[in-house]
Design an enzyme around this catalytic site. Sequence first.
Site, PDB file in Angstrom:
ATOM      1  CB  SER B  18       7.115  35.617  67.958  1.00  0.00           C
ATOM      2  OG  SER B  18       8.310  35.033  68.117  1.00  0.00           O
ATOM      3  CG  HIS B  45       7.419  32.667  70.346  1.00  0.00           C
ATOM      4  ND1 HIS B  45       7.580  32.635  69.099  1.00  0.00           N
ATOM      5  CD2 HIS B  45       6.274  31.772  70.660  1.00  0.00           C
ATOM      6  CE1 HIS B  45       6.718  31.554  68.415  1.00  0.00           C
ATOM      7  NE2 HIS B  45       6.106  31.142  69.294  1.00  0.00           N
ATOM      8  CG  ASP B 138       3.777  28.774  67.781  1.00  0.00           C
ATOM      9  OD1 ASP B 138       3.158  28.027  67.397  1.00  0.00           O
ATOM     10  OD2 ASP B 138       4.454  29.443  68.740  1.00  0.00           O
TER      11      ASP B 138
END
Lengths: 273, 197
Positions: B18, B45, B138
Site C-alpha cells: 500500500s 492499494h 490489510d
Amino acid sequence: MLDIDIADLKRISELIFQKYNYDFRNYAMSSFKRRVLRIMELKKLTAEALLKKLTDTPTFVNEFLDELTVNVTEMFRDPSFWRIMREEIIPAIMLNHKQFKIWHAGCSSGEEVLSMCIMLKEMGILHDVTIIATDLDVNILEKAKNITYPIKNMELNEKNYIRFQGTSSFKNYYKEENGNAVFDKNLLMNVSFRRHDLVLGDIFNKFDLILCRNVMIYFNQSLQNEVLKKFHESLFKYGYLAIGSKESLIWCDYANRFIVVNNEEKIYKKIKD
Amino acid sequence: MSKYNLNNSYKAVVIGGSAGSFQGMVKILSQLPKGFPLPIIMCLHRLKHVRNGFVEALSIKSVVQVMEPHDKESIKKGAVYLAPANYHMSVELGNHFALSTEEMVNNSRPAIDITLGTSAFVYKDKLVGILLSGANRDGALGMKQIHDRGGLTIVQDPAECMIDTMPRAALAVTKIDHVLKVDQIVEFLKELDKQYR
C-alpha cells in the site's frame, strides 16, 4: 477464525437447490465461500447450524439470499462506459429504431437502472425507451423501486456523474430526507421491475440492449457460457450486450456470434443468430 | 548454500502493498531474473476510480509486462498480475482468477487479505507471500492464512518502510519467516529462481 470447507459449501448449494429451487451450484467458489462465511458470522452460526436452519426454517431462505447475493453498486460506475453509451451505443440503436427496449439483468438495488434513466432523460428520449430490470432477490427489487439511497453514497455517485459529464446538476435529481437521497420517481416511468432467475429462468422478451455488468463474475465458466446463450437469444440481431470492464466472453461457445464494439468498456454486438 | 533453505516446489508468489510500496515494487519487478518461473500475483492499494495508468507505471521498468487479469483468466507461469481497480481479485481452484465487486474489506477494494487468503487456500504450502510498506492493517490476516497453510511469509523490513503499519500488523498476528529489505527480497527471488534452473 470462522471457516467452512468445500464439502459443506456444496451441501449448502445442493440443499438450497433441492428444497428452494435456487441454483448456486455453479457459482464461483471463492466469492460463494466468502458470502456464506459472511452469513455465518452475521448470524453467529456454524456450517452445521446454518445447514440445519436452512432445512428447518423455510422463511430464513429469503434472508439468506439477500445476504448471499452481492448488492454493492454505484451510480455511473465507470463514467467512461456511460459516455460511450450516450455518444455511440444509444445513437447507433436509434438509427434503426426510434423506440427500443433495454434489459438490466441482475439489477440489484437499481443504481445502474437509475443512471440509465437519468442519461436517457438528458438525451430527451426517456419516453421512447422501455426498460425491464430483473433480479433474483425480491427484497433488493423493492429497494430498486424505491430509489432511495443513503446520502453518504452521493459523494461518490456525484463524482461519477461529473466524470460522465452529465448535462445537469446531479443534486437536481434527488431530495434529501432523513439522511437519504430520495430520487424522483418519474425517472422510472418506463421501467418495470420483475423477479427473474438468470440461471434457471426462461427467455421472456427480446431486447436492443442488455446490461449485465459485474453479475456473471460470480458464476463459474460453464454457467457464464449458459447465461451468454440466454442473452444471445434475448437480443435482436445487431443488439448490444454490455458486461463489466474486467469480464470477458472470449472463452464462451457463443463468442463468435458477437463482435467487440468497445473493448475497454466490454460492449458487444450480436451479429449472428 | 541458500540461506533461505528453498526448494523448487513453489507454485506462486503473491505480493501485497500500500502506501510507500510503489518504489519497492518497481525495484523488485525491474530486477526480477529473466524467465522467472512462477506467476507473481500483486494486490496493491490504488485509487478506486482510476482504471488506467497504474499497470503502465509498474511496467515501465519491469522485466515482464504487468497485466490486470480478466475474470476467470488462467494463471500462467512467469506472468506478473496486478489486481484491477475497484475489483477484489481472488485465486480460484483450477488455477485461474476470479474478480468480484463485493463490499470493501479493510476499507479497500482490491483488498490484500482477499488475494492473499484465496492464494493460500489454493496453493497451500507451495506459496510465497510478501507484504510491503503500507498504512493500514490489510494483508495481516492474509499473511496469517499463508503461514497457517504452510506457505512462506516475508515482510519488508519495517525500518526501511515509508509507512510500517502494514508489515508490523502482520508481524503481530503471525509468524513471519523473513524480514527483508527490498534489495534482499530481490536477492531472495533470485535464489528462488535458481531452484528451478
